[in-house]
Write a protein that holds these residues in place. Sequence first.
Motif, PDB file in Angstrom:
ATOM      1  N   GLU A 111     -16.882 -61.134   7.038  1.00  0.00           N
ATOM      2  CA  GLU A 111     -18.007 -60.540   7.747  1.00  0.00           C
ATOM      3  C   GLU A 111     -19.160 -60.434   6.782  1.00  0.00           C
ATOM      4  OE1 GLU A 111     -17.283 -56.757   9.605  1.00  0.00           O
ATOM      5  OE2 GLU A 111     -15.412 -57.515  10.434  1.00  0.00           O
ATOM      6  N   LYS A 112     -20.347 -60.471   7.355  1.00  0.00           N
ATOM      7  CA  LYS A 112     -21.529 -60.287   6.506  1.00  0.00           C
ATOM      8  C   LYS A 112     -21.757 -58.806   6.304  1.00  0.00           C
ATOM      9  CE  LYS A 112     -24.836 -63.805   5.823  1.00  0.00           C
ATOM     10  NZ  LYS A 112     -24.918 -64.953   6.696  1.00  0.00           N
ATOM     11  N   ALA A 113     -21.846 -58.417   5.065  1.00  0.00           N
ATOM     12  CA  ALA A 113     -22.145 -57.021   4.756  1.00  0.00           C
ATOM     13  C   ALA A 113     -23.468 -56.980   4.009  1.00  0.00           C
ATOM     14  CB  ALA A 113     -21.044 -56.425   3.898  1.00  0.00           C
ATOM     15  N   ARG A 114     -24.268 -55.979   4.361  1.00  0.00           N
ATOM     16  CA  ARG A 114     -25.580 -55.904   3.735  1.00  0.00           C
ATOM     17  C   ARG A 114     -25.649 -54.671   2.849  1.00  0.00           C
ATOM     18  NH1 ARG A 114     -30.923 -54.364   4.724  1.00  0.00           N
ATOM     19  NH2 ARG A 114     -32.416 -55.996   4.253  1.00  0.00           N
ATOM     20  N   CYS A 115     -26.064 -54.876   1.627  1.00  0.00           N
ATOM     21  CA  CYS A 115     -26.152 -53.761   0.692  1.00  0.00           C
ATOM     22  C   CYS A 115     -27.245 -52.802   1.129  1.00  0.00           C
ATOM     23  CB  CYS A 115     -26.437 -54.289  -0.706  1.00  0.00           C
ATOM     24  SG  CYS A 115     -26.688 -52.972  -1.902  1.00  0.00           S
ATOM     25  N   GLU A 116     -26.901 -51.524   1.162  1.00  0.00           N
ATOM     26  CA  GLU A 116     -27.866 -50.508   1.595  1.00  0.00           C
ATOM     27  C   GLU A 116     -28.905 -50.234   0.523  1.00  0.00           C
ATOM     28  OE1 GLU A 116     -27.088 -47.549   4.039  1.00  0.00           O
ATOM     29  OE2 GLU A 116     -25.458 -48.554   5.079  1.00  0.00           O
ATOM     30  N   CYS A 117     -28.601 -50.649  -0.679  1.00  0.00           N
ATOM     31  CA  CYS A 117     -29.536 -50.385  -1.775  1.00  0.00           C
ATOM     32  C   CYS A 117     -30.539 -51.521  -1.917  1.00  0.00           C
ATOM     33  CB  CYS A 117     -28.775 -50.214  -3.082  1.00  0.00           C
ATOM     34  SG  CYS A 117     -27.649 -48.816  -3.056  1.00  0.00           S
ATOM     35  N   CYS A 118     -30.050 -52.703  -2.150  1.00  0.00           N
ATOM     36  CA  CYS A 118     -30.963 -53.788  -2.486  1.00  0.00           C
ATOM     37  C   CYS A 118     -31.112 -54.797  -1.356  1.00  0.00           C
ATOM     38  CB  CYS A 118     -30.494 -54.481  -3.764  1.00  0.00           C
ATOM     39  SG  CYS A 118     -28.923 -55.323  -3.583  1.00  0.00           S
TER      40      CYS A 118
END
Length: 120
Positions: free
Chosen positions: A4-11
């Motif tokens: 799954e595609k996960a998106r970093c909440e920071c960068c």
Amino acid sequence: MEVEKARCECCGFTEECTPAYIAAVRAEYLGRWVCGLCAEAVGDEIRREDGTLTTAEALDRHVAFARAPRARPRKAAAAAPDDLVAAVARLLRRCLDSPPASPAAPAPPQGRKVADAADA
Ligand SMILES: [Zn+2]
């Protein structure tokens, strides 16, 4: 393998991960998903504060840092490309001006005898 595609909440970096990995990261970071780099930065933040910082606080701090306008390093970043271009140009020019010294460069010894004779 299911990813799954996960998106970093920071960068904002997106990474393809297994759902199990995503869940593990979320569990550790209070439901947020952070990339490996940011997770490391958050861990550093906690370590720097001798463990008095909670994961949530460290996360918030890192998010604020990651999302802060990139004004701080801008000056250096703006200067670097010019320097780099100049450096590369210099390097290229040096290569073109003086080809690598070759063993054939020294003058042939025969010419010298003639010159000596002419002087005398
Ligand atoms: Zn990140």
